[in-house]
Design an enzyme around this catalytic site. Structure first.
Site, PDB file in Angstrom:
ATOM      1  N   CYS A  44      18.007   3.741  -2.293  1.00 40.24           N
ATOM      2  CA  CYS A  44      17.978   4.644  -3.458  1.00 40.24           C
ATOM      3  C   CYS A  44      19.211   5.542  -3.518  1.00 40.24           C
ATOM      4  CB  CYS A  44      16.697   5.467  -3.466  1.00 40.24           C
ATOM      5  SG  CYS A  44      16.425   6.486  -1.997  1.00 40.24           S
TER       6      CYS A  44
ATOM      7  N   SER B  29       0.801  -1.232   0.000  1.00 35.14           N
ATOM      8  CA  SER B  29       0.000   0.000   0.000  1.00 35.14           C
ATOM      9  C   SER B  29       0.832   1.280   0.000  1.00 35.14           C
ATOM     10  CB  SER B  29      -0.946   0.015   1.204  1.00 35.14           C
ATOM     11  OG  SER B  29      -0.227  -0.031   2.420  1.00 35.14           O
TER      12      SER B  29
ATOM     13  N   ASN C 203      14.073   7.729  -7.610  1.00 32.61           N
ATOM     14  CA  ASN C 203      14.280   6.970  -6.377  1.00 32.61           C
ATOM     15  C   ASN C 203      13.254   5.876  -6.147  1.00 32.61           C
ATOM     16  OD1 ASN C 203      12.638   9.496  -5.817  1.00 32.61           O
ATOM     17  ND2 ASN C 203      12.275   8.376  -3.907  1.00 32.61           N
TER      18      ASN C 203
END
Length: 353
Positions: A154, A10, A320
């Site tokens: 990232c 989610s 990212n």
């Protein structure tokens, strides 16, 4: 058709996994979990996916329920917070699943690094030893045979893509390596908090974790492997006024007199036949730009040689949420399942403006 599950679907990363896999020709998402949205359609959390999925989120409260909830799938993505994924990985491996873990819980090889950077003693050193660090441009052959891939952070990804080619060629002074990363607010996740919430980042730029960011441990680990020596990097991330993107700017002194062509050859040699890395040189935009990779799994890399002072600047720009998270997770999945590395990703062309 391969079947996969996304545990923790989610959030932003889960949403990007769902978006990519909605059009993947050889993979279908059969299970997506969320405690907050359990029993509701996927589009309740991700309105842009309305019409692409008829899936409802399932509830998964603990690792012992994993087999019952995900059922007969080939691979599971764990898009869970750090220290939560930690205990799901052993259970997933136990029931025979391939795993792409998007947390930091299996990225670092040295046990002591978890005490330093994450404040806990790793309880599964045997599994940690078998985990493969998930940057396909560096470790594709290992990823192909892996049961567990630890997806990279990232900011670590952009920093590694910028620096490793020239470090591996011995072109830079590894005792004086500085990395500055500018990153968008989506890095902070879907749950707002002071400092990470976008209204607190819009219209400003500020450093954070300047005394030591966790992702530097990943960068140092990779540099150690490719140079054969310990490396300590001065690493400072900055929160800037954008939603997506991670731009790494790295600086060091050159170890010898080299031309720009020499440096370009080092990058070209390292990234030859790597489908998602673009080397940026010349007009119209001479350096990497996060705007050129939005929504895609592509990375732009580039450099500048400052001959006046014998210095080099190295750059990498990624989205990212994509090359820094969900995109590379799918790239890793492809390799693990024996699919073409770029399947389901190559036609996700960057969005601009």
């Amino acid at each position: 058709m391969y079947r996969v599950a996304i545990v923790g679907a989610s959030g932003y990363t889960g949403g990007e996994l769902l978006r990519i896999l909605a059009v993947h020709p050889q993979v279908e998402v059969s299970v997506a979990t969320s405690r907050e949205y359990a029993g509701k359609f996927v589009y309740y959390a991700h309105p842009h996916l309305r019409g692409f999925y008829k899936l409802k989120f399932k509830k998964l409260d603990n690792p012992d329920q994993l087999s019952e909830v995900v059922g007969d799938v080939d691979l599971v993505f764990l898009a869970l917070p750090h220290k939560v994924s930690l205990h799901y990985v052993p259970k997933a491996l136990e029931i025979g699943l391939k795993v792409v873990d998007l947390s930091a819980d299996y990225r670092l090889k040295r046990l002591e690094d978890y005490k330093i950077w994450y404040g806990y003693e790793h309880p599964y050193p045997d599994i940690l030893e078998k985990a493969v660090y998930g940057i396909p441009e560096l470790y594709s052959e290992k990823i192909k045979g892996a049961q567990l891939v630890a997806n990279p952070g990232c900011n670590a990804s952009s920093s590694i893509l910028a620096t490793v080619p020239v470090a591996a060629e011995g072109l830079i002074d590894l005792d004086h390596l500085v990395v500055d990363v500018k990153v968008g607010s989506s890095e902070a996740g879907a749950k707002p908090y002071r400092g990470g919430h976008h209204p607190e980042r819009e219209g400003t730029a500020r450093p954070y974790d300047a005394s030591g960011h966790r992702h530097v441990a990943e960068l140092e680990q990779v540099l150690r492997e490719f140079t054969g020596r310990d490396v300590k990097v001065a690493f400072t991330p900055h929160a800037v006024s954008m939603i997506r993107g991670s731009l790494a700017s790295a600086y060091s002194w050159l170890t010898r007199d080299v031309s720009e062509l020499d440096v370009q050859r080092a990058y070209a040699k390292f990234y030859a036949k790597k489908p998602f890395v673009k080397i940026v040189r010349g007009a119209p935009m001479p350096y990497p730009d996060v705007k050129n990779v939005y929504g895609s799994n592509y990375a732009e890399v580039g450099f500048a040689v400052d001959k006046r002072v014998g210095r080099i600047a190295m750059f990498a720009a990624i989205d990212n949420l994509m090359k820094g998270a969900a995109g590379v997770a799918v790239q890793n999945m492809n390799l693990m399942l024996g699919l073409p590395e770029d399947e389901g990703l190559k036609y996700l062309v960057p969005v601009r403006p």
